[in-house]
Design a protein around this motif. Structure first.
Motif, PDB file in Angstrom:
ATOM      1  N   LYS A 112       0.833  -1.204   0.000  1.00  0.00           N
ATOM      2  CA  LYS A 112       0.000   0.000   0.000  1.00  0.00           C
ATOM      3  C   LYS A 112       0.871   1.259   0.000  1.00  0.00           C
ATOM      4  O   LYS A 112       0.568   2.221  -0.695  1.00  0.00           O
ATOM      5  N   TRP A 119      -7.746  -2.699  -2.836  1.00  0.00           N
ATOM      6  CA  TRP A 119      -7.476  -3.651  -1.753  1.00  0.00           C
ATOM      7  C   TRP A 119      -7.184  -5.058  -2.258  1.00  0.00           C
ATOM      8  O   TRP A 119      -6.504  -5.821  -1.587  1.00  0.00           O
ATOM      9  N   PRO A 122      -3.132  -5.714  -3.231  1.00  0.00           N
ATOM     10  CA  PRO A 122      -2.250  -5.792  -2.058  1.00  0.00           C
ATOM     11  C   PRO A 122      -2.534  -7.011  -1.183  1.00  0.00           C
ATOM     12  O   PRO A 122      -1.602  -7.646  -0.684  1.00  0.00           O
TER      13      PRO A 122
END
Length: 149
Positions: A112, A119, A122
């Motif tokens: 990140k 999301w 990652p």
């Protein structure tokens, strides 16, 4: 030859001389704290000479024009660097108590901080990396802290 090139060559030569002196001085008996041996002074001088000559060499190399661009810090770059440092420090503080999940948290936070958007990627990246590292440690029979969980 330019003066800067001669200075750099002599700094490299001085560093290599001090490094070789240090390496050869390790062949002498260092002794113990209460009773130093014949190698105590040569090793001490070798370490000091090597560190000082390395410092002079690095200072001289940092004065080259290419490196001057490093002085232009951006706000985003400083925050990114701080994020890296904070992530690694937190990992080192808590990996023994949390264990493998802390590796997942580290990789996720580094992803990140590096600029991964969203999301999904990652989490996928951190999950796959953590799984591979866990099985690699298991396969090689290297203990990884399991944590208190």
């Amino acid at each position: 030859m330019s003066k800067k090139l001669i200075t750099n060559i002599s700094n490299v030569g001085l560093f290599l001389f001090c490094l070789l002196y240090l390496i050869f001085s390790f062949k002498m008996s260092f002794g113990r704290p209460g009773m130093p041996g014949p190698g105590f002074v040569p090793v001490t001088l070798g370490v000091l000479g090597t560190l000082l000559s390395l410092g002079v060499l690095i200072k001289e190399l940092m004065s080259i024009k290419i490196v001057e661009k490093l002085e232009d810090f951006t706000k985003q770059g400083v925050f990114r660097f701080a994020g890296y440092v904070l992530s690694i420090v937190l990992f080192l503080l808590f990996y023994k108590t949390i264990g493998v999940p802390m590796l997942f948290i580290l990789v996720f936070s580094l992803a990140k901080t590096s600029g991964y958007r969203g999301w999904v990627y990652p989490i996928l990246f951190a999950g796959i990396f953590t799984t591979v590292v866990y099985f690699l440690f298991t396969f090689l029979q290297v203990p990884f802290p399991s944590g208190d969980f």
